[in-house]
Design a protein around this motif. Structure first.
Motif, PDB file in Angstrom:
ATOM      1  N   ALA A   1       0.948  -1.399   0.017  1.00  0.00           N
ATOM      2  CA  ALA A   1      -0.019   0.045  -0.119  1.00  0.00           C
ATOM      3  C   ALA A   1       0.862   1.262   0.004  1.00  0.00           C
ATOM      4  CB  ALA A   1      -0.971   0.061   1.125  1.00  0.00           C
ATOM      5  N   VAL A   2       0.963   2.107  -0.856  1.00  0.00           N
ATOM      6  CA  VAL A   2       1.303   3.482  -0.866  1.00  0.00           C
ATOM      7  C   VAL A   2       0.320   4.501  -0.568  1.00  0.00           C
ATOM      8  CG1 VAL A   2       2.505   4.949  -2.588  1.00  0.00           C
ATOM      9  CG2 VAL A   2       2.706   2.558  -3.084  1.00  0.00           C
ATOM     10  N   TYR A   3       0.740   5.170   0.567  1.00  0.00           N
ATOM     11  CA  TYR A   3       0.125   6.317   1.236  1.00  0.00           C
ATOM     12  C   TYR A   3       0.922   7.396   1.028  1.00  0.00           C
ATOM     13  CZ  TYR A   3      -2.368   2.689   3.555  1.00  0.00           C
ATOM     14  OH  TYR A   3      -3.161   1.430   3.805  1.00  0.00           O
ATOM     15  N   GLU A   4       0.478   8.605   1.361  1.00  0.00           N
ATOM     16  CA  GLU A   4       1.150   9.794   1.232  1.00  0.00           C
ATOM     17  C   GLU A   4       2.697  10.001   1.970  1.00  0.00           C
ATOM     18  OE1 GLU A   4       0.264  14.743   0.936  1.00  0.00           O
ATOM     19  OE2 GLU A   4      -1.063  13.458   1.972  1.00  0.00           O
ATOM     20  N   GLU A   5       2.460   9.492   3.194  1.00  0.00           N
ATOM     21  CA  GLU A   5       3.812   9.546   3.953  1.00  0.00           C
ATOM     22  C   GLU A   5       4.533   8.168   4.111  1.00  0.00           C
ATOM     23  OE1 GLU A   5       4.739  12.264   5.356  1.00  0.00           O
ATOM     24  OE2 GLU A   5       2.861  13.674   4.665  1.00  0.00           O
ATOM     25  N   GLU A   6       3.750   7.122   3.657  1.00  0.00           N
ATOM     26  CA  GLU A   6       4.675   5.838   3.692  1.00  0.00           C
ATOM     27  C   GLU A   6       4.078   4.777   2.931  1.00  0.00           C
ATOM     28  OE1 GLU A   6       3.644   4.877   8.004  1.00  0.00           O
ATOM     29  OE2 GLU A   6       1.580   4.336   7.450  1.00  0.00           O
ATOM     30  N   VAL A   7       5.031   3.741   2.841  1.00  0.00           N
ATOM     31  CA  VAL A   7       4.620   2.463   2.261  1.00  0.00           C
ATOM     32  C   VAL A   7       4.560   1.293   3.059  1.00  0.00           C
ATOM     33  CG1 VAL A   7       5.179   0.680   0.414  1.00  0.00           C
ATOM     34  CG2 VAL A   7       5.740   3.453  -0.159  1.00  0.00           C
ATOM     35  N   LEU A  41       8.128   4.809  -5.787  1.00  0.00           N
ATOM     36  CA  LEU A  41       8.356   6.300  -5.722  1.00  0.00           C
ATOM     37  C   LEU A  41       7.568   6.987  -6.622  1.00  0.00           C
ATOM     38  CD1 LEU A  41      11.913   6.233  -4.606  1.00  0.00           C
ATOM     39  CD2 LEU A  41       9.973   6.997  -3.108  1.00  0.00           C
ATOM     40  N   GLU A  42       7.668   6.350  -8.051  1.00  0.00           N
ATOM     41  CA  GLU A  42       7.078   6.704  -9.064  1.00  0.00           C
ATOM     42  C   GLU A  42       5.371   6.557  -8.852  1.00  0.00           C
ATOM     43  OE1 GLU A  42       6.358   8.514 -12.841  1.00  0.00           O
ATOM     44  OE2 GLU A  42       7.852   8.519 -11.579  1.00  0.00           O
ATOM     45  N   TYR A  43       5.061   5.692  -8.548  1.00  0.00           N
ATOM     46  CA  TYR A  43       3.374   5.513  -8.237  1.00  0.00           C
ATOM     47  C   TYR A  43       3.190   6.572  -7.112  1.00  0.00           C
ATOM     48  CZ  TYR A  43      -0.835   2.953  -7.395  1.00  0.00           C
ATOM     49  OH  TYR A  43      -2.136   2.205  -7.674  1.00  0.00           O
ATOM     50  N   HIS A  44       3.945   6.811  -6.258  1.00  0.00           N
ATOM     51  CA  HIS A  44       3.633   7.841  -5.307  1.00  0.00           C
ATOM     52  C   HIS A  44       3.801   9.378  -5.965  1.00  0.00           C
ATOM     53  CE1 HIS A  44       4.923  10.931  -2.018  1.00  0.00           C
ATOM     54  NE2 HIS A  44       4.092  10.116  -1.241  1.00  0.00           N
ATOM     55  N   ILE A  64       8.355   7.271   3.178  1.00  0.00           N
ATOM     56  CA  ILE A  64       8.781   7.516   1.746  1.00  0.00           C
ATOM     57  C   ILE A  64      10.110   7.827   1.331  1.00  0.00           C
ATOM     58  CG2 ILE A  64       8.411   8.952  -0.123  1.00  0.00           C
ATOM     59  CD1 ILE A  64       6.231   6.845   0.209  1.00  0.00           C
ATOM     60  N   GLY A  65      10.535   8.660   2.363  1.00  0.00           N
ATOM     61  CA  GLY A  65      12.196   9.174   2.141  1.00  0.00           C
ATOM     62  C   GLY A  65      13.202   8.058   2.603  1.00  0.00           C
ATOM     63  N   ASP A  66      12.740   6.962   3.401  1.00  0.00           N
ATOM     64  CA  ASP A  66      13.627   5.900   3.599  1.00  0.00           C
ATOM     65  C   ASP A  66      13.470   4.764   2.745  1.00  0.00           C
ATOM     66  OD1 ASP A  66      14.450   7.515   5.660  1.00  0.00           O
ATOM     67  OD2 ASP A  66      13.206   6.657   7.114  1.00  0.00           O
ATOM     68  N   LEU A  67      12.594   4.634   1.684  1.00  0.00           N
ATOM     69  CA  LEU A  67      12.114   3.669   0.934  1.00  0.00           C
ATOM     70  C   LEU A  67      13.325   2.905   0.366  1.00  0.00           C
ATOM     71  CD1 LEU A  67       9.695   1.919   0.194  1.00  0.00           C
ATOM     72  CD2 LEU A  67       9.591   3.367  -1.764  1.00  0.00           C
ATOM     73  N   GLU A  68      14.313   3.746  -0.714  1.00  0.00           N
ATOM     74  CA  GLU A  68      15.282   3.137  -1.313  1.00  0.00           C
ATOM     75  C   GLU A  68      16.402   2.522  -0.294  1.00  0.00           C
ATOM     76  OE1 GLU A  68      16.020   7.119  -3.725  1.00  0.00           O
ATOM     77  OE2 GLU A  68      15.816   5.626  -5.421  1.00  0.00           O
TER      78      GLU A  68
END
Length: 608
Positions: A495-501, A530-533, A511-515
């Motif tokens: 699930a991709v939310y505005e602040e997190e996955v 990240l592109e989806y977001h 989101i900022g720590d995903l990679e």
């Protein structure tokens, strides 16, 4: 006495010796091939020395040669730099020859049949040595030829080189512009993929609008070979592309060059007195001879252009090949080629007959007669402010119409459709397909086939949900029923939310720590998320309210080598609903849309 019954080189060898006889024979052969220049003349030209023979042998090829008579024997030094010609005319001619050479290679492996054309393209790109390179060069050369011909005409207008006595030279240039446009357009259909089929369908449909109806109908049949594009249309476009249009173009290139030689290259406007054309009266001290200076300069331009094209096709540009042509499936955002987008933009402004037939006919008609209407003698920029301003307005108008012809103007599509199209495009690759099979397998979200989200389609969920909702007695219960999509999907998805996955196994990741969290083993998946977001919360944020994106990943039952990815989007939408009691209520409903894609273990998708 002759060695043989007839005179031969052996007699020369007997009389002069082997070395001298062979040299003189080679020298004579070179002089015949070059129509007047022997080995010594060529050596002097390459060294930059003055010719040792008189009359000047470097002028003989222009007088006696078949090809060189189309080029002036000398130029005014003022036109030999980049300005004022920018070598655009020469490069336009070069690209025509370039397209013939690469096109002949492609013709060997191509059959103009709907049953075979697409397979030939796949064979060319996958099995023929250098096949994809040649196809990429041919496609890039076609685009470049259109661009250079257009720029050449624009340069001619800016410098006033269309004025007397060069009006007919301009006329032939307009013919060459039209044949160049249709040369490129006719080649569009030949790969027989979706891009080709629908781009040409749009183009030929404009011919059908030609008044009166009987003319438009028969013109459409003439182009397509039937009411719809099929085998007859493909064959017609193939013959236009490889025979009729190249023949017409070659003829008018010859006429165009003849007129250029006849009148000379027009000098920069400031070099001539107002109303006087002195291009043919070139003082001896102002002459730059074609051999060797102009020829070497043009060959250098060719070398640079070919080098740039090779770099582009090796690393940056690849001719697209989409899915096999399907008349039953219209791709999203179908457009004409870029050089006809202005026509598509015109069609968005009004009637098809007026904007698609009448206005373009008037535009090209004015282009043909323009030099005969502009009778002002001066070519100097300061004296042509009005015409240059009008030209700038025309270029601006063309640019705006080109933009209007794109899908980004006047085309209403919902944000969820656009996001799904970006992630899993109907034609092309997209981020989801570009993510390797191995990364999807290690991130499967649905494991138990008995509790599989695929047992219920999105349409089924929506229909069932609506039925339950309409039987509900209160608006509060109705709203709750219609907002249970996320509860159904979230446990089975990334699930991709505005602040997190959120992943069923990893838990929540900012989101900022995903990679960093996903690491190198999942770097492509991280890029996809990240592109989806980005699409949901930045690019299309204004068109979709409170979205949540899902990627539901499962292996097909009994097939461990195929992974199925279901891309789902939920969002809030303000709608009115009528209850079973007859009451109409305003509700914030949770909407759901989805798109599915299958990725095989051995498939390799690459974004270009």
């Amino acid at each position: 006495m002759s060695v043989l019954p007839v005179p031969s080189i052996l007699d020369e060898v007997k009389e002069k010796g082997v070395r001298k006889a062979l040299y003189e024979t080679l020298d004579n052969t070179v002089e015949r091939i070059t129509a007047g220049m022997n080995i010594q003349d060529i050596r002097e030209a390459l060294r930059g020395d003055k010719p040792s023979r008189r009359p000047n042998p470097r002028l003989t090829p222009h007088a006696d040669g078949f090809w060189m008579h189309m080029r002036p024997s000398y130029f005014h030094t003022a036109v030999t730099g980049i300005y004022p010609t920018f070598r655009l005319g020469w490069l336009s001619t070069f690209f025509f020859a370039f397209e013939i050479i690469t096109g002949l290679f492609l013709m060997i492996y191509y059959t103009p049949s709907p049953d075979q054309a697409y397979a030939d393209m796949e064979n060319l790109m996958g099995n023929v040595p250098l096949g994809q390179l040649m196809r990429d060069l041919h496609r890039l050369g076609a685009e470049a030829m259109v661009a250079f011909v257009m720029l050449h005409m624009l340069r001619t207008f800016i410098t006033g080189s269309y004025k007397k006595p060069r009006q007919f030279t301009w006329f032939t240039g307009v013919v060459l512009l039209i044949t160049t446009l249709f040369l490129s357009f006719s080649g569009y259909l030949l790969p027989w993929d979706q891009l080709a089929f629908w781009a040409v369908t749009i183009g030929t449909s404009m011919a059908e609008a030609a008044p009166p109806e009987v003319v438009g109908t028969n013109l459409n049949l003439l182009l397509r070979g039937s009411p719809d594009i099929g085998a007859g249309g493909l064959l017609r476009f193939y013959l236009l592309h490889v025979f009729a249009l190249p023949l017409i173009t070659a003829i008018f290139i010859g006429v165009h060059y003849y007129k250029v030689v006849l009148h000379g290259h027009s000098l920069p406007p400031r070099k001539e007195e107002v109303g006087k054309d002195t291009a043919k009266r070139v003082p001896v001290d102002k002459r730059t001879y074609f051999i060797p200076d102009i020829m070497s300069n043009e060959l250098a331009w060719v070398g640079v252009v070919v080098f740039i094209m090779m770099v582009l096709v090796v690393w940056f540009f690849h001719a697209p090949l989409e899915n096999h042509a399907d008349p039953q499936v219209t791709p999203l955002h179908t457009t004409a080629p870029w050089y006809f987008l202005w026509l598509q933009g015109l069609l968005k402004l009004g009637d098809k007959v007026l904007m698609g037939i009448v206005v373009p006919t008037i535009v090209f008609g004015l282009l043909f007669v323009f030099p005969y209407l502009d009778l002002t003698p001066s070519r100097r920029y300061a004296h042509r402010r009005f015409m240059l301003s009008m030209g700038a307005l025309v270029v601006l108008g063309w640019t705006l119409l080109t933009y209007m012809g794109t899908p980004w103007y006047g085309v209403e599509t919902s944000a969820d459709v656009e996001i799904a199209q970006e992630m899993i495009p109907q034609e092309g690759v997209g981020p989801v397909r570009a993510t390797p099979f191995d990364e999807w397998v290690t991130n499967v979200t649905v494991i138990d086939p008995q509790d599989n989200i695929w047992l219920q389609t999105v349409s089924g969920w929506k229909d069932q949900n609506q039925t339950i909702a309409l039987d509900t007695g209160s608006p509060e219960e109705l709203d709750a029923k219609l907002n249970d999509y996320d509860a159904l999907v979230a446990p089975r998805a990334i699930a991709v939310y505005e602040e997190e996955v959120v992943h069923p196994d990893w838990g929540a990741i900012a989101i900022g720590d995903l990679e960093e969290e996903l690491g190198e083993e999942n770097e492509h998946l991280a890029e996809t998320l990240l592109e989806y977001h980005h699409l949901m919360f930045e690019e299309w944020a204004e068109g979709i309210d409170d979205p949540v994106g899902y990627l539901v990943v499962s292996l097909l039952e009994d097939q461990g080598n195929v992974v199925r990815i279901y891309l789902l989007i939920t969002w809030d939408d303000e709608v009115q609903r009528t209850l079973a009691s007859g009451e109409t209520v305003d509700l914030t409903l949770r909407q759901l849309e989805g798109k599915v894609v299958y990725i095989h273990e051995e498939s390799e998708w690459h974004e270009h």
